[in-house]
Design a protein around this motif. Structure first.
Motif, PDB file in Angstrom:
ATOM      1  N   SER A 193       0.819  -1.217   0.000  1.00 39.57           N
ATOM      2  CA  SER A 193       0.000   0.000   0.000  1.00 39.57           C
ATOM      3  C   SER A 193       0.851   1.264   0.000  1.00 39.57           C
ATOM      4  CB  SER A 193      -0.951  -0.003   1.203  1.00 39.57           C
ATOM      5  OG  SER A 193      -0.240  -0.139   2.415  1.00 39.57           O
ATOM      6  N   ALA A 194       2.062   1.215   0.576  1.00 35.35           N
ATOM      7  CA  ALA A 194       2.937   2.384   0.507  1.00 35.35           C
ATOM      8  C   ALA A 194       3.313   2.683  -0.937  1.00 35.35           C
ATOM      9  CB  ALA A 194       4.191   2.159   1.348  1.00 35.35           C
ATOM     10  N   GLY A 195       3.495   1.640  -1.746  1.00 33.29           N
ATOM     11  CA  GLY A 195       3.764   1.856  -3.162  1.00 33.29           C
ATOM     12  C   GLY A 195       2.611   2.556  -3.848  1.00 33.29           C
ATOM     13  N   MET A 196       1.372   2.207  -3.478  1.00 38.86           N
ATOM     14  CA  MET A 196       0.195   2.873  -4.046  1.00 38.86           C
ATOM     15  C   MET A 196       0.205   4.365  -3.713  1.00 38.86           C
ATOM     16  SD  MET A 196      -2.721   0.133  -2.950  1.00 38.86           S
ATOM     17  CE  MET A 196      -2.507  -1.633  -3.245  1.00 38.86           C
ATOM     18  N   ASN A 197       0.461   4.678  -2.440  1.00 36.07           N
ATOM     19  CA  ASN A 197       0.467   6.083  -2.036  1.00 36.07           C
ATOM     20  C   ASN A 197       1.562   6.854  -2.762  1.00 36.07           C
ATOM     21  OD1 ASN A 197      -0.274   8.315  -0.054  1.00 36.07           O
ATOM     22  ND2 ASN A 197       1.902   8.083   0.345  1.00 36.07           N
ATOM     23  N   ASN A 198       2.760   6.267  -2.837  1.00 38.78           N
ATOM     24  CA  ASN A 198       3.870   6.965  -3.469  1.00 38.78           C
ATOM     25  C   ASN A 198       3.644   7.143  -4.970  1.00 38.78           C
ATOM     26  OD1 ASN A 198       4.954   6.944  -0.956  1.00 38.78           O
ATOM     27  ND2 ASN A 198       6.663   5.616  -1.430  1.00 38.78           N
ATOM     28  N   LEU A 199       2.999   6.166  -5.607  1.00 39.43           N
ATOM     29  CA  LEU A 199       2.677   6.325  -7.026  1.00 39.43           C
ATOM     30  C   LEU A 199       1.677   7.469  -7.203  1.00 39.43           C
ATOM     31  CD1 LEU A 199       2.936   5.475  -9.945  1.00 39.43           C
ATOM     32  CD2 LEU A 199       1.193   3.716  -9.541  1.00 39.43           C
ATOM     33  N   ARG A 245      -6.830   6.651  -3.360  1.00 40.20           N
ATOM     34  CA  ARG A 245      -8.051   6.004  -2.861  1.00 40.20           C
ATOM     35  C   ARG A 245      -7.757   4.551  -2.466  1.00 40.20           C
ATOM     36  NH1 ARG A 245     -10.965   6.973  -6.892  1.00 40.20           N
ATOM     37  NH2 ARG A 245     -10.729   5.000  -7.996  1.00 40.20           N
ATOM     38  N   GLU A 246      -7.000   3.837  -3.326  1.00 34.33           N
ATOM     39  CA  GLU A 246      -6.698   2.442  -3.009  1.00 34.33           C
ATOM     40  C   GLU A 246      -5.810   2.344  -1.769  1.00 34.33           C
ATOM     41  OE1 GLU A 246      -5.991  -0.566  -5.664  1.00 34.33           O
ATOM     42  OE2 GLU A 246      -7.010   0.337  -7.390  1.00 34.33           O
ATOM     43  N   GLY A 271       1.157  15.789 -12.983  1.00 31.86           N
ATOM     44  CA  GLY A 271      -0.066  16.438 -13.431  1.00 31.86           C
ATOM     45  C   GLY A 271      -1.202  15.490 -13.730  1.00 31.86           C
ATOM     46  N   ASP A 272      -1.029  14.205 -13.481  1.00 35.46           N
ATOM     47  CA  ASP A 272      -2.079  13.216 -13.718  1.00 35.46           C
ATOM     48  C   ASP A 272      -2.924  13.090 -12.449  1.00 35.46           C
ATOM     49  OD1 ASP A 272      -3.705  11.103 -14.361  1.00 35.46           O
ATOM     50  OD2 ASP A 272      -2.093   9.632 -14.638  1.00 35.46           O
ATOM     51  N   LEU A 273      -3.836  14.032 -12.232  1.00 36.40           N
ATOM     52  CA  LEU A 273      -4.607  14.067 -10.993  1.00 36.40           C
ATOM     53  C   LEU A 273      -5.592  12.912 -10.908  1.00 36.40           C
ATOM     54  CD1 LEU A 273      -5.251  17.895 -10.580  1.00 36.40           C
ATOM     55  CD2 LEU A 273      -3.371  16.482  -9.738  1.00 36.40           C
ATOM     56  N   ALA A 274      -6.131  12.485 -12.048  1.00 35.61           N
ATOM     57  CA  ALA A 274      -7.063  11.350 -12.024  1.00 35.61           C
ATOM     58  C   ALA A 274      -6.331  10.077 -11.592  1.00 35.61           C
ATOM     59  CB  ALA A 274      -7.701  11.156 -13.394  1.00 35.61           C
ATOM     60  N   GLY A 275      -5.132   9.867 -12.156  1.00 26.88           N
ATOM     61  CA  GLY A 275      -4.347   8.699 -11.757  1.00 26.88           C
ATOM     62  C   GLY A 275      -3.927   8.774 -10.307  1.00 26.88           C
ATOM     63  N   ALA A 276      -3.539   9.978  -9.858  1.00 23.81           N
ATOM     64  CA  ALA A 276      -3.145  10.144  -8.460  1.00 23.81           C
ATOM     65  C   ALA A 276      -4.300   9.818  -7.535  1.00 23.81           C
ATOM     66  CB  ALA A 276      -2.659  11.573  -8.228  1.00 23.81           C
ATOM     67  N   GLU A 277      -5.490  10.312  -7.875  1.00 25.60           N
ATOM     68  CA  GLU A 277      -6.663  10.067  -7.037  1.00 25.60           C
ATOM     69  C   GLU A 277      -6.951   8.579  -6.921  1.00 25.60           C
ATOM     70  OE1 GLU A 277     -11.492  10.835  -6.963  1.00 25.60           O
ATOM     71  OE2 GLU A 277     -10.218  12.049  -8.276  1.00 25.60           O
ATOM     72  N   ARG A 278      -6.822   7.875  -8.039  1.00 24.32           N
ATOM     73  CA  ARG A 278      -7.111   6.434  -8.018  1.00 24.32           C
ATOM     74  C   ARG A 278      -6.223   5.710  -7.022  1.00 24.32           C
ATOM     75  NH1 ARG A 278      -4.871   1.895 -12.161  1.00 24.32           N
ATOM     76  NH2 ARG A 278      -5.482   0.112 -10.878  1.00 24.32           N
ATOM     77  N   TRP A 279      -4.906   5.988  -7.059  1.00 21.12           N
ATOM     78  CA  TRP A 279      -3.987   5.259  -6.184  1.00 21.12           C
ATOM     79  C   TRP A 279      -4.074   5.733  -4.740  1.00 21.12           C
ATOM     80  CZ3 TRP A 279      -2.727   0.777  -7.563  1.00 21.12           C
ATOM     81  CH2 TRP A 279      -2.554   0.463  -8.908  1.00 21.12           C
TER      82      TRP A 279
END
Length: 475
Positions: free
Chosen positions: A318-324, A342-343, A332-340
């Motif tokens: 899960s730390a990898g998810m947050n860091n990604l 959230r997970e 600048g990929d806010l949609a991708g950032a939000e997805r990870w």
């Protein structure tokens, strides 16, 4: 029992009470025939009569212990099954560890299941990695269907703020017992010598332990060097044992390689830290992927960092998810950032709870953001506490807001990464949070946080500011 046991039983494996009798075989021929039956049951899932599996297990055959334990579990004798599987697991049998992990996973005891799955997965075992993925999916389902607890279980500190080494699952005594079973006829094997040292130390025979340690060390065996380093860590602390950890790392011990990466990172020697992280990551050490990603991102190698984070995520980290999420936000990929985010928030990562809460608040959904910040605040996250203060103040809950503001300690990490709405707290877009946050019940700071949305026409913020003005006027 479902999961791995049931899938294996579906292939006809385990000590199921059935199958053909092996006939009147005697002496050495009978032993050879029984050994072949156990091998076929263990490696191919072939059926075997329960009484024969039990006979071989009681005679000390580790494979038979696993087969017999799985069969007992398949017919519902779970307590006895656990006993045999634990014996096999202590002896080093990976299949027994997977069966025990599956047993706990089926009970909903996910933390215990992971303790059995992860050490096997870190050896590259495909089935164990699949089991971790299944465990992750079950945890996510449970998180979606269960209200967040008032005080979540502690989580591993994010690697970006404080990378930490991972202790092995087995205790020294468990490891020693396993080695004696694995090498029953080799008194000079380095692992047997080290096991005897551990047992002598447990008995209080320091001189005997030292003699066995000396013999084991002469071999240069990585596992021996690792256990010696652990003894020095217990006696002298992590940094005091540095040279022993380095010797184990240079001999090829994966956990020691990761720990050397951590120590060198703390010392600022990132080139050598990268060397050790890569060695450990190549061997499947998940935390090394995360820490290597942090190191590469700090150098500006975003592509390399993203590769590392995604490999950690593939292992369920899960730390990898947050860091990604942080990295994608930086791109600048806010949609991708939000997805990870959230997970990672669903998995309990504190920084991700803060970041995803900030995303929700940016959309005006403060009701959804508040419980995320509350969970992180209760786990000790300073930025979450400050954001929670703002959320409480917006709706006039000033007494509770002040209590949270009193609890803020600048020594607690404030490493949140998110696009931030007016009135919420977090770091600048391309770096960590600063440590100049207010300490104590600074109501003027709360007023300042609310000023932006109030001036923008937010009626709740305006009402909270009016209430706050009254509080300050009577203070």
């Amino acid at each position: 029992m479902v999961g791995w046991w049931r899938r294996r039983a579906g292939r006809g494996s385990g000590a199921a009470a059935g199958g053909a009798d092996d006939g009147p075989v005697r002496g050495a021929a009978r032993e050879a025939a029984l050994d072949e039956l156990i091998r076929a049951a263990y490696e191919e899932g072939a059926p075997i009569p329960e009484e024969l599996a039990a006979e071989a297990a009681r005679a000390g055959d580790v494979r038979a212990m696993t087969v017999y334990g799985i069969g007992l579990g398949n017919r519902g004798a779970v307590k006895e099954a656990e006993e045999w599987l634990r014996r096999a697991r202590v002896a080093g049998d990976r299949m027994a560890a997977l069966a025990l992990g599956t047993l706990y996973m089926d009970r909903g005891e996910f933390a215990a299941a992971e303790r059995y799955f992860r050490p096997v997965a870190e050896t590259g075992h495909v089935g164990a990695r699949q089991a971790l993925a299944e465990l992750k999916a079950l945890r996510e389902t449970e998180a979606r269907n269960t209200p967040p607890p008032s005080r979540p279980e502690p989580v591993r500190p994010p690697a970006e703020s404080a990378p930490a080494s991972v202790a092995p699952a087995a205790s020294p005594t468990e490891w020693a017992a396993r080695q004696l079973l694995l090498h029953p006829d080799d008194d000079h094997h380095p692992h047997v010598l080290m096991a005897m040292a551990v047992l002598k130390a447990e008995e209080g025979d320091a001189a005997g332990a030292r003699a066995y340690v000396a013999g084991a060390l002469a071999s240069g065996d990585p596992e021996v060097l690792f256990w010696v380093s652990r003894m020095h860590v217990a006696q002298d602390g992590l940094h005091g044992a540095r040279e022993h950890i380095r010797r184990a790392a240079d001999a090829g011990h994966t956990t020691s390689q990761h720990t050397m990466g951590v120590l060198l990172t703390e010392e600022g020697d990132t080139a050598r830290a990268e060397h050790y992280y890569r060695l450990a990551a190549d061997a499947g050490h998940t935390d090394s992927y995360v820490n290597l990603g942090v190191l590469l991102r700090g150098r500006g190698d975003l592509d390399g960092a993203e590769t590392c984070y995604r490999r950690a995520i593939e292992a369920g980290d899960s730390a990898g998810m947050n860091n990604l999420g942080n990295l994608l936000r930086q791109r600048g990929d806010l949609a991708g950032a939000e997805r990870w985010w959230r997970e990672a928030a669903d998995a309990g990562e504190r920084d991700a709870l803060v970041s995803y809460g900030a995303v929700l608040a940016e959309r005006g959904d403060w009701d959804a953001a508040e419980p995320l910040w509350r969970r992180a605040a209760e786990a000790g996250h300073a930025a979450a506490r400050l954001n929670l203060v703002g959320a409480l103040a917006r709706t006039g809950r000033m007494e509770e807001a002040e209590r949270w503001l009193r609890s803020v300690d600048t020594d607690v990490d404030t490493d949140a990464a998110a696009p931030l709405p007016s009135g919420s707290h977090g770091p600048p877009p391309d770096g960590p949070a600063v440590d100049d946050q207010p300490v104590g019940p600074d109501l003027a700071a709360v007023a300042d946080w609310l000023g932006g949305p109030a001036r923008a026409g937010d009626a709740d913020a305006r009402a909270a500011l009016d209430l706050l003005d009254g509080e300050q006027g009577t203070g």
